[in-house]
Design an enzyme around this catalytic site. Structure first.
Site, PDB file in Angstrom:
ATOM      1  N   TRP A 319       0.830  -1.205   0.000  1.00  0.00           N
ATOM      2  CA  TRP A 319       0.000   0.000   0.000  1.00  0.00           C
ATOM      3  C   TRP A 319       0.861   1.249   0.000  1.00  0.00           C
ATOM      4  O   TRP A 319       0.537   2.242  -0.668  1.00  0.00           O
ATOM      5  CB  TRP A 319      -0.916   0.001   1.236  1.00  0.00           C
ATOM      6  CG  TRP A 319      -1.752   1.245   1.342  1.00  0.00           C
ATOM      7  CD1 TRP A 319      -2.982   1.462   0.789  1.00  0.00           C
ATOM      8  CD2 TRP A 319      -1.424   2.458   2.043  1.00  0.00           C
ATOM      9  NE1 TRP A 319      -3.436   2.725   1.095  1.00  0.00           N
ATOM     10  CE2 TRP A 319      -2.502   3.349   1.859  1.00  0.00           C
ATOM     11  CE3 TRP A 319      -0.329   2.871   2.791  1.00  0.00           C
ATOM     12  CZ2 TRP A 319      -2.498   4.635   2.415  1.00  0.00           C
ATOM     13  CZ3 TRP A 319      -0.324   4.144   3.342  1.00  0.00           C
ATOM     14  CH2 TRP A 319      -1.399   5.015   3.154  1.00  0.00           C
ATOM     15  N   HIS A 320       1.962   1.214   0.730  1.00  0.00           N
ATOM     16  CA  HIS A 320       2.806   2.402   0.834  1.00  0.00           C
ATOM     17  C   HIS A 320       3.526   2.737  -0.462  1.00  0.00           C
ATOM     18  O   HIS A 320       3.851   3.904  -0.698  1.00  0.00           O
ATOM     19  CB  HIS A 320       3.831   2.217   1.961  1.00  0.00           C
ATOM     20  CG  HIS A 320       3.290   2.497   3.318  1.00  0.00           C
ATOM     21  ND1 HIS A 320       2.649   1.534   4.066  1.00  0.00           N
ATOM     22  CD2 HIS A 320       3.282   3.619   4.071  1.00  0.00           C
ATOM     23  CE1 HIS A 320       2.271   2.056   5.225  1.00  0.00           C
ATOM     24  NE2 HIS A 320       2.629   3.325   5.251  1.00  0.00           N
ATOM     25  N   GLY A 321       3.788   1.765  -1.297  1.00  0.00           N
ATOM     26  CA  GLY A 321       4.475   2.081  -2.534  1.00  0.00           C
ATOM     27  C   GLY A 321       4.570   0.894  -3.466  1.00  0.00           C
ATOM     28  O   GLY A 321       4.653  -0.261  -3.024  1.00  0.00           O
TER      29      GLY A 321
END
Length: 468
Positions: A319-321
């Site tokens: 989700w973060h990257g």
């Protein structure tokens, strides 16, 4: 229109004055218009995506009470929402990964990739609407029938770009409650906003100059500069993101809306698990409620429990990257929590032991942040394996790092003052020794902050979490 821009300050003042001037029954409409105007200031096409996601979520929730197969409708909605997220955020990553797999197998097949602009904040409002529809499905809340109120809660501009991922029902409830503005409300909101700006503009942006310089030339900064960059990035990302959250909470407070806390002194955690109860709380609770618990949580066999932890953190990393260093970062946090669960019976409860656990936790979190900050896993590995080069000559090793900071003694001293001030406030809150800060003290801090900003301030950097 970023929070630290003059255009946003002007926009906020106008919205604030209009909001408390117009009749209560029209206020939701003003906030709805403000949200779409604010989002369109980044790119007008972003507003169309936001509207599409909002409309689908609204009718999906209403359909839960009428559809014969409610589970099918829920899955159809989740697939649509995640499909939108994958399209804009992960298409390039997936194509690149598939292409690498084909190359390893000896094929030279290439895949065309759509060059789509990643809408800022899309992960946050998609997660927000998924949580809303899921809660309607499970009967925790009723579907909102008034489209205007629902759309205003999804497009609430303080949280639109980077959270907190506020539950829709909490915003809806407050939007429908008529409230009066008070000086106390305004003063508390101002203090929160100022604290956020201090964290971002004074601390985070100043540290970012050094951290970016080091990570931009790793081989030229071996030794203590790498170690210093590791530690300072931990401070930078905390002040950057918690600063955004403070501003968002303060701005919402100006409109009589109370948002949940998103950070609770995370670097005073005594375990990685405890860290995640304090860091980005709205995201952690989202993954707990909509991924970890549906998988079975800890009410399963030990092997499956550990598997649930790993799946949750792998998804959190992704989700973060959209790159493998974020996936590895998530996996590292999952493995650390599994290791903690295994060693939990050996923990001691003395103050000294608790203090050592806090120090060890901060070190482990800082090491993990290296994989978060680095562009590639190989770069992160370079930082970790080269940060102690020259440590045998302690004096030269340390001086080399401070010279790399490229700061005057006055700037370094003032920056250290603000970092200690922030750390001191966290400690006071942690141990419930918080005292009301008097107006003269606040004015003094404001004056020092303004002096620092006009003397040493850098160009306002985009908030780190805007890319997610």
């Amino acid at each position: 229109m970023q929070f630290q821009s003059t255009s946003f300050i002007l926009f906020l003042i106008i919205m604030f004055l209009l909001y408390w001037k117009i009749p209560f029954k029209y206020r939701w409409g003003l906030l709805l218009a403000a949200g779409y105007f604010f989002y369109s200031s980044w790119n007008v096409h972003y507003a169309l995506i936001l509207l599409g996601v909002t409309v689908v979520a609204y009718f999906a929730a209403l359909g839960m009470g009428r559809a014969g197969n409610r589970k099918f409708l829920l899955w159809l909605f989740v697939i649509f929402e995640t499909g939108v997220l994958i399209l804009f955020k992960y298409t390039g990553f997936l194509a690149e990964t598939i292409e690498k797999v084909f190359r390893l197998s000896g094929s030279s097949a290439g895949f065309p990739v759509l060059q789509l602009l990643l809408p800022v904040g899309i992960s946050f409002y998609i997660f927000q609407t998924i949580a809303y529809v899921a809660d309607v499905y499970h009967g925790k809340i009723d579907a909102e029938g008034h489209f205007g109120y629902f759309a205003a809660s999804v497009a609430f501009f303080p949280v639109l770009l980077a959270g907190p991922i506020e539950r829709v029902q909490n915003l809806l409830r407050q939007l429908k409650e008529e409230r009066e503005f008070s000086e106390k409300l305004g003063w508390m909101a101002f203090q929160r906003i100022f604290a956020g700006y201090m964290k971002k503009v004074i601390i985070a942006d100043s540290l970012a100059v050094f951290v970016n310089r080091v990570y931009g030339n790793l081989e030229g900064n071996t030794g203590f500069p790498l170690l210093l960059a590791m530690a300072l990035y931990s401070i930078e990302i905390y002040c950057d993101f918690s600063g955004y959250s403070d501003i968002a909470i303060g701005v919402a407070g100006l409109f009589g809306i109370e948002l949940r806390a998103n950070f609770e002194q995370p670097y005073l955690a005594d375990s990685v698990r405890n860290f995640w109860k304090r860091w980005h709380i709205s995201l952690t609770s989202w993954f707990r409620d909509y991924i970890y618990i549906p998988l079975g949580g800890n009410r399963v066999s030990r092997a499956r429990h550990y598997g649930n932890i790993m799946i949750t953190f792998l998804l959190s990393g992704l989700w973060h990257g959209a790159s493998w260093n974020f996936v590895f970062w998530g996996a590292l946090h999952g493995m650390l929590q599994i290791l903690e669960n295994t060693l939990n019976k050996f923990y001691r409860t003395s103050r000294v032991a608790a203090g050592l656990r806090r120090v060890c936790t901060f070190i482990l979190i800082s090491i993990a942040w290296v994989f978060f900050r680095a562009d590639k896993i190989t770069d992160a590995w370079f930082v970790l394996t080269h940060c102690f080069i020259g440590a045998g000559e302690a004096h030269d090793y340390i001086m080399n790092g401070f010279e790399a900071l490229d700061m005057s003694y006055l700037q370094a001293g003032l920056l250290l003052f603000f970092i200690i001030l922030q750390a001191g406030m966290d400690v006071c809150i942690e141990y419930k020794r918080r005292r009301e800060i008097t107006s003269p003290v606040i004015i003094g801090i404001v004056v020092i902050a303004l002096f620092y900003f006009f003397r040493y301030g850098t160009d306002a950097g985009t908030f780190i979490y805007f890319q997610f």
